[in-house]
Design an enzyme around this catalytic site. Structure first.
Site, PDB file in Angstrom:
ATOM      1  N   ARG A  81       0.274  -5.533  -7.656  1.00  0.00           N
ATOM      2  CA  ARG A  81      -0.421  -5.088  -8.877  1.00  0.00           C
ATOM      3  C   ARG A  81       0.569  -4.797 -10.003  1.00  0.00           C
ATOM      4  O   ARG A  81       0.437  -5.307 -11.108  1.00  0.00           O
ATOM      5  CB  ARG A  81      -1.263  -3.837  -8.571  1.00  0.00           C
ATOM      6  CG  ARG A  81      -2.587  -4.127  -7.888  1.00  0.00           C
ATOM      7  CD  ARG A  81      -3.327  -2.839  -7.550  1.00  0.00           C
ATOM      8  NE  ARG A  81      -2.671  -2.141  -6.454  1.00  0.00           N
ATOM      9  CZ  ARG A  81      -2.955  -2.340  -5.157  1.00  0.00           C
ATOM     10  NH1 ARG A  81      -3.898  -3.164  -4.822  1.00  0.00           N
ATOM     11  NH2 ARG A  81      -2.287  -1.680  -4.221  1.00  0.00           N
TER      12      ARG A  81
ATOM     13  N   HIS B 260      -6.439   8.135  -8.049  1.00  0.00           N
ATOM     14  CA  HIS B 260      -5.960   6.743  -8.029  1.00  0.00           C
ATOM     15  C   HIS B 260      -7.018   5.800  -7.471  1.00  0.00           C
ATOM     16  O   HIS B 260      -7.978   6.227  -6.823  1.00  0.00           O
ATOM     17  CB  HIS B 260      -4.704   6.622  -7.169  1.00  0.00           C
ATOM     18  CG  HIS B 260      -3.448   7.068  -7.878  1.00  0.00           C
ATOM     19  ND1 HIS B 260      -3.083   8.382  -7.969  1.00  0.00           N
ATOM     20  CD2 HIS B 260      -2.489   6.365  -8.529  1.00  0.00           C
ATOM     21  CE1 HIS B 260      -1.937   8.478  -8.642  1.00  0.00           C
ATOM     22  NE2 HIS B 260      -1.561   7.270  -8.997  1.00  0.00           N
TER      23      HIS B 260
ATOM     24  N   LYS C 274      -4.407   2.319  -2.920  1.00  0.00           N
ATOM     25  CA  LYS C 274      -3.094   2.977  -2.842  1.00  0.00           C
ATOM     26  C   LYS C 274      -2.840   3.450  -1.410  1.00  0.00           C
ATOM     27  O   LYS C 274      -3.721   4.056  -0.796  1.00  0.00           O
ATOM     28  CB  LYS C 274      -3.060   4.163  -3.820  1.00  0.00           C
ATOM     29  CG  LYS C 274      -1.706   4.862  -3.901  1.00  0.00           C
ATOM     30  CD  LYS C 274      -1.641   5.817  -5.075  1.00  0.00           C
ATOM     31  CE  LYS C 274      -0.338   6.589  -5.116  1.00  0.00           C
ATOM     32  NZ  LYS C 274       0.856   5.724  -5.137  1.00  0.00           N
TER      33      LYS C 274
HETATM   34  N1  LIG Z   1       6.738   4.346 -10.653  1.00  0.00           N
HETATM   35  C1  LIG Z   1       5.652   3.869 -11.247  1.00  0.00           C
HETATM   36  O1  LIG Z   1       5.447   4.050 -12.474  1.00  0.00           O
HETATM   37  C2  LIG Z   1       4.654   3.097 -10.448  1.00  0.00           C
HETATM   38  C3  LIG Z   1       4.852   2.960  -9.114  1.00  0.00           C
HETATM   39  N2  LIG Z   1       3.968   2.256  -8.364  1.00  0.00           N
HETATM   40  C4  LIG Z   1       4.324   2.106  -6.958  1.00  0.00           C
HETATM   41  O2  LIG Z   1       4.763   0.765  -6.761  1.00  0.00           O
HETATM   42  C5  LIG Z   1       4.467   0.369  -5.421  1.00  0.00           C
HETATM   43  C6  LIG Z   1       3.644  -0.913  -5.458  1.00  0.00           C
HETATM   44  O3  LIG Z   1       2.359  -0.606  -5.960  1.00  0.00           O
HETATM   45  P1  LIG Z   1       1.252  -1.743  -6.136  1.00  0.00           P
HETATM   46  O4  LIG Z   1       1.771  -2.840  -6.985  1.00  0.00           O
HETATM   47  O5  LIG Z   1       0.008  -1.064  -6.529  1.00  0.00           O
HETATM   48  O6  LIG Z   1       1.116  -2.264  -4.615  1.00  0.00           O
HETATM   49  P2  LIG Z   1       0.742  -3.738  -4.115  1.00  0.00           P
HETATM   50  O7  LIG Z   1       0.409  -3.601  -2.683  1.00  0.00           O
HETATM   51  O8  LIG Z   1      -0.224  -4.362  -5.044  1.00  0.00           O
HETATM   52  O9  LIG Z   1       2.127  -4.538  -4.294  1.00  0.00           O
HETATM   53  C7  LIG Z   1       3.214  -4.442  -3.436  1.00  0.00           C
HETATM   54  C8  LIG Z   1       3.719  -5.858  -3.242  1.00  0.00           C
HETATM   55  O10 LIG Z   1       4.982  -5.823  -2.594  1.00  0.00           O
HETATM   56  C9  LIG Z   1       4.960  -6.847  -1.605  1.00  0.00           C
HETATM   57  N3  LIG Z   1       5.987  -6.558  -0.605  1.00  0.00           N
HETATM   58  C10 LIG Z   1       5.922  -5.744   0.481  1.00  0.00           C
HETATM   59  N4  LIG Z   1       7.086  -5.746   1.132  1.00  0.00           N
HETATM   60  C11 LIG Z   1       7.905  -6.588   0.450  1.00  0.00           C
HETATM   61  C12 LIG Z   1       9.244  -6.991   0.629  1.00  0.00           C
HETATM   62  N5  LIG Z   1       9.979  -6.574   1.672  1.00  0.00           N
HETATM   63  N6  LIG Z   1       9.784  -7.857  -0.268  1.00  0.00           N
HETATM   64  C13 LIG Z   1       9.068  -8.322  -1.299  1.00  0.00           C
HETATM   65  N7  LIG Z   1       7.772  -7.969  -1.526  1.00  0.00           N
HETATM   66  C14 LIG Z   1       7.218  -7.096  -0.664  1.00  0.00           C
HETATM   67  C15 LIG Z   1       3.555  -6.820  -1.067  1.00  0.00           C
HETATM   68  O11 LIG Z   1       3.262  -7.996  -0.343  1.00  0.00           O
HETATM   69  P3  LIG Z   1       2.064  -7.937   0.773  1.00  0.00           P
HETATM   70  O12 LIG Z   1       0.817  -7.748  -0.031  1.00  0.00           O
HETATM   71  O13 LIG Z   1       2.187  -9.251   1.458  1.00  0.00           O
HETATM   72  O14 LIG Z   1       2.358  -6.759   1.670  1.00  0.00           O
HETATM   73  C16 LIG Z   1       2.778  -6.707  -2.381  1.00  0.00           C
HETATM   74  O15 LIG Z   1       2.615  -7.968  -2.995  1.00  0.00           O
HETATM   75  C17 LIG Z   1       3.751   1.562  -4.763  1.00  0.00           C
HETATM   76  O16 LIG Z   1       4.668   2.361  -4.074  1.00  0.00           O
HETATM   77  C18 LIG Z   1       3.208   2.323  -5.985  1.00  0.00           C
HETATM   78  O17 LIG Z   1       2.996   3.677  -5.717  1.00  0.00           O
HETATM   79  C19 LIG Z   1       2.856   1.671  -8.886  1.00  0.00           C
HETATM   80  C20 LIG Z   1       2.600   1.803 -10.219  1.00  0.00           C
HETATM   81  C21 LIG Z   1       3.461   2.550 -11.119  1.00  0.00           C
HETATM   82  O1  LIG Z   2       0.163   3.358  -6.673  1.00  0.00           O
HETATM   83  C1  LIG Z   2      -0.012   3.476  -7.910  1.00  0.00           C
HETATM   84  O2  LIG Z   2      -0.885   2.868  -8.532  1.00  0.00           O
HETATM   85  C2  LIG Z   2       0.892   4.385  -8.642  1.00  0.00           C
HETATM   86  N1  LIG Z   2       1.894   4.913  -7.993  1.00  0.00           N
HETATM   87  C3  LIG Z   2       2.848   5.812  -8.528  1.00  0.00           C
HETATM   88  C4  LIG Z   2       2.745   7.172  -7.835  1.00  0.00           C
HETATM   89  O3  LIG Z   2       2.483   7.232  -6.635  1.00  0.00           O
HETATM   90  O4  LIG Z   2       2.961   8.194  -8.511  1.00  0.00           O
HETATM   91  C5  LIG Z   2       2.790   5.904 -10.036  1.00  0.00           C
HETATM   92  C6  LIG Z   2       1.395   5.834 -10.604  1.00  0.00           C
HETATM   93  O5  LIG Z   2       0.719   7.002 -10.255  1.00  0.00           O
HETATM   94  C7  LIG Z   2       0.669   4.604 -10.080  1.00  0.00           C
END
Ligand SMILES: NC(=O)C1=CN([C@@H]2O[C@H](COP(=O)(O)OP(=O)(O)OC[C@H]3O[C@@H](n4cnc5c(N)ncnc54)[C@H](OP(=O)(O)O)[C@@H]3O)[C@@H](O)[C@H]2O)C=CC1
Ligand SMILES: O=C(O)C1=N[C@H](C(=O)O)C[C@H](O)C1
Length: 250
Positions: free
Chosen positions: A14, A135, A139
């Site tokens: 995402r 959320h 998640k």
């Molecule tokens: N700091 C911030 O501002 C934010 C942080 N986040 C965090 O980011 C992370 C991802 O969130 P989100 O995008 O919603 O999750 P998703 O599940 O949509 O995306 C994670 C992706 O990473 C892939 N993946 C898993 N393991 C690996 C690997 N070893 N190498 C490469 N790709 C891999 C997954 O593949 P597969 O589906 O095949 O498992 C999936 O496509 C979470 O921890 C979330 O909390 C999210 C939004 C904002």
């Molecule tokens: O998983 C998410 O979507 C997000 N993850 C981060 C968190 O765990 O704080 C940042 C944001 O809240 C979106």
């Protein structure tokens, strides 16, 4: 001037897919790799990546960062799941690669970073404070990294100011009814279809309440912070925890 060579890990996710678009659109960056689960990390060195944007899952992030730091590739990390033990392991890795920089940002959106700062400022002035994060239901971790960090900052601010523990007369409760206890601050997690990422910090004193609320309505809200992180991390060796360190908040 040569462009910053950036790779994205978790590129089909995402936030990762949005980060791919943001890096491609940035005039001063070149997207050199966009990797998903199962792709070889060798592509990072082969593509000459200078910075990796790590947006995968808590079970993948440590191995990915081990690889980056071992190869002297800087990293900007949004993935959650950070514990003291994990941070200690990462610091040890960085000690062996002192020119490499890693930014871990619990939240990349400016509004969320400011909410954390405002909460820190307000927390010592109120008897009670609780955090509610809300959320999307896909998640995988709870409470959110942002809520955990917010509660830790609040607790530290209250401890520095010599605040008494919060009042709470609860004598009986169903499991989870009072939320998770993060350093003495209750943190509640809501998972609801239709939501993206939201947080309220509720503060209460005699005859008044203050509510700080932040809403991320689109993953675009995280992109300026990610791009800023990429630009700054290359000249900031060691571990930086929190985007606020790259912002001039005073
Ligand atoms: N700091 C911030 O501002 C934010 C942080 N986040 C965090 O980011 C992370 C991802 O969130 P989100 O995008 O919603 O999750 P998703 O599940 O949509 O995306 C994670 C992706 O990473 C892939 N993946 C898993 N393991 C690996 C690997 N070893 N190498 C490469 N790709 C891999 C997954 O593949 P597969 O589906 O095949 O498992 C999936 O496509 C979470 O921890 C979330 O909390 C999210 C939004 C904002
Ligand atoms: O998983 C998410 O979507 C997000 N993850 C981060 C968190 O765990 O704080 C940042 C944001 O809240 C979106």
């Amino acid at each position: 001037m040569s462009k910053l060579r950036v790779a994205v890990l978790g590129a089909k996710g995402r936030i990762g897919s949005e980060a791919v678009r943001a890096v491609e659109a940035a005039d001063d960056m070149e997207l050199v790799a966009a990797l998903g689960r199962g792709d070889s990390l060798d592509a990072l060195t082969e593509s000459g990546a200078q910075v990796v944007v790590e947006l995968t899952t808590p079970d993948s992030v440590m191995d990915n960062l081990d690889h980056c730091v071992r190869h002297g590739i800087h990293a900007v990390v949004g993935t959650t799941g950070w514990t003291d033990e994990r941070l200690a392991r990462l610091r040890a890795r960085l000690d062996a690669s002192p020119a490499t920089g890693v930014l871990i940002a619990p939240n990349f959106s400016i509004g969320a970073v400011l909410t954390m700062r405002f909460a820190q400022l307000a927390a010592p002035y109120f008897e009670s404070v609780e955090v509610v994060e809300l959320h999307h239901p896909d998640k995988v971790d709870a409470p959110s990294g942002t809520a955990t960090r917010t509660a830790q900052l609040i607790a530290a601010a209250r401890a520095d100011a010599g605040c008494a523990p919060q009042p709470d007369a609860t004598a009986t409760a169903l499991d989870g009814a009072r939320g998770a206890n993060v350093d003495g601050v209750p943190v509640h997690a809501v998972r609801l279809r239709g939501l993206l990422a939201h947080q309220e910090v509720m503060l209460g004193g005699e005859g008044e309440t203050l509510t700080l609320r932040h809403d991320s309505l689109h993953h675009r809200s995280f992109m300026p912070g990610i791009l800023l992180g990429c630009r700054r991390v290359v000249s900031t060796p060691g571990l930086t925890f929190g985007l606020e360190h790259f912002l001039d908040l005073g």
